[in-house]
Design an enzyme around this catalytic site. Sequence first.
Site: not given
Ligand code: IPM
Ligand code: MG
Length: 361
Positions: A141, A248, A192, A224, A252
């Site tokens: 990042y 990240d 990884k 993975d 999710d």
């Molecule tokens: C998160 C989001 C952010 C990230 C984006 C909005 C920059 O996806 O906080 O998980 O990738 O960190």
């Molecule tokens: Mg995110």
Amino acid sequence: MSHTILLLPGDGIGPEIVAEAEKLLLAVGEKFGLDFTFTRGLIGGCAIDVTGVPLPDETVALARAADAVLLGAVGGEKWDRGPAHLRPERGLLGIRKALGLYANLRPALLFPELAGASTLKPEVVAGLDIVIIRELTGGIYFGEPRGVETLADGTRIGRNTMVYSEAEIERIGRTGFDIARRRGRRLCSVDKANVLETSQLWRDVMTRLAADYPDVELSHMYVDNAAMQLVRAPKQFDVVVTENLFGDILSDCAAMLTGSIGMLPSASLNETGFGLYEPVHGSAPDIAGQQKANPLATLLSVAMLLRYTLGQASAADAVEQAVASVLRQGLRTADIALPGERVLGTAQMGDAVVAALRGGV
Ligand code: IPM
Ligand code: MG
């Protein structure tokens, strides 16, 4: 004593969900004798509209002057066509970096009432209680060099760099071990290392740290496989620690186990315990301004703020119990409702949590 909380509503559904958090904090203040002062700032697309940049200096100054920051969400199609450095997301990345918020805690806890709302079978997710710890200020990042460049022959190349120093790995590793120690004492480090040198260093450092935490069982898993295991048998995990991009993605994934990404809070902490708190979900422009958003992830982020930055464990417990109580009462926003269930709007859900907190039910 007064606590100053900087509110950064941001874009999309941000203002609606942060309004509910503010309401809840006032109710917490009344119940637990805490005094909150709120300041407000701009971040993301709304900051671009007003100041031309996604993270005005004033917002960083307001954050430094506050005891904690509560953020809604940033981003929206309106700002997607701008240059990379003027995208709303850069505001979020910038404030994480400016405040040194390297430790991102993303708990994924399944409230029993929502087992049916997950896309996974109830028996796979029932009782789920894991924490993903994501490194937040390093890795691909932020690594340099980065950018899109046009070569002499006219072809364009894009480049990003995944880079970690030993010190960066060690401090997030220690966060992982410390948190595992306070929970189920199992830490899974995700990398990884079969492909990436940064991951080989990561694994080395984690293995070395393990000697300082003999009471915590350390395991390693390739990312993975971790993605697969999270949907196959998520309850095998207690605490997961991983680098920025992997965290990240995996967070999710973990979010969906709990029924909806609308349920997941997060804390981003620096070395002093100062924190920025935000729901894991984004700005959901498609439902913005319609009172359709689920405020519970933001309200649970308030609980994390009370617990981690303000040290108010009983107030934090009370907020979490109030959320559990509204779910037990069968109250749902659209994202967690099953067909035929009555659906509440954002503010109605916020009011229900405040009422549960006041009633102590
Ligand atoms: C998160 C989001 C952010 C990230 C984006 C909005 C920059 O996806 O906080 O998980 O990738 O960190
Ligand atoms: Mg995110």
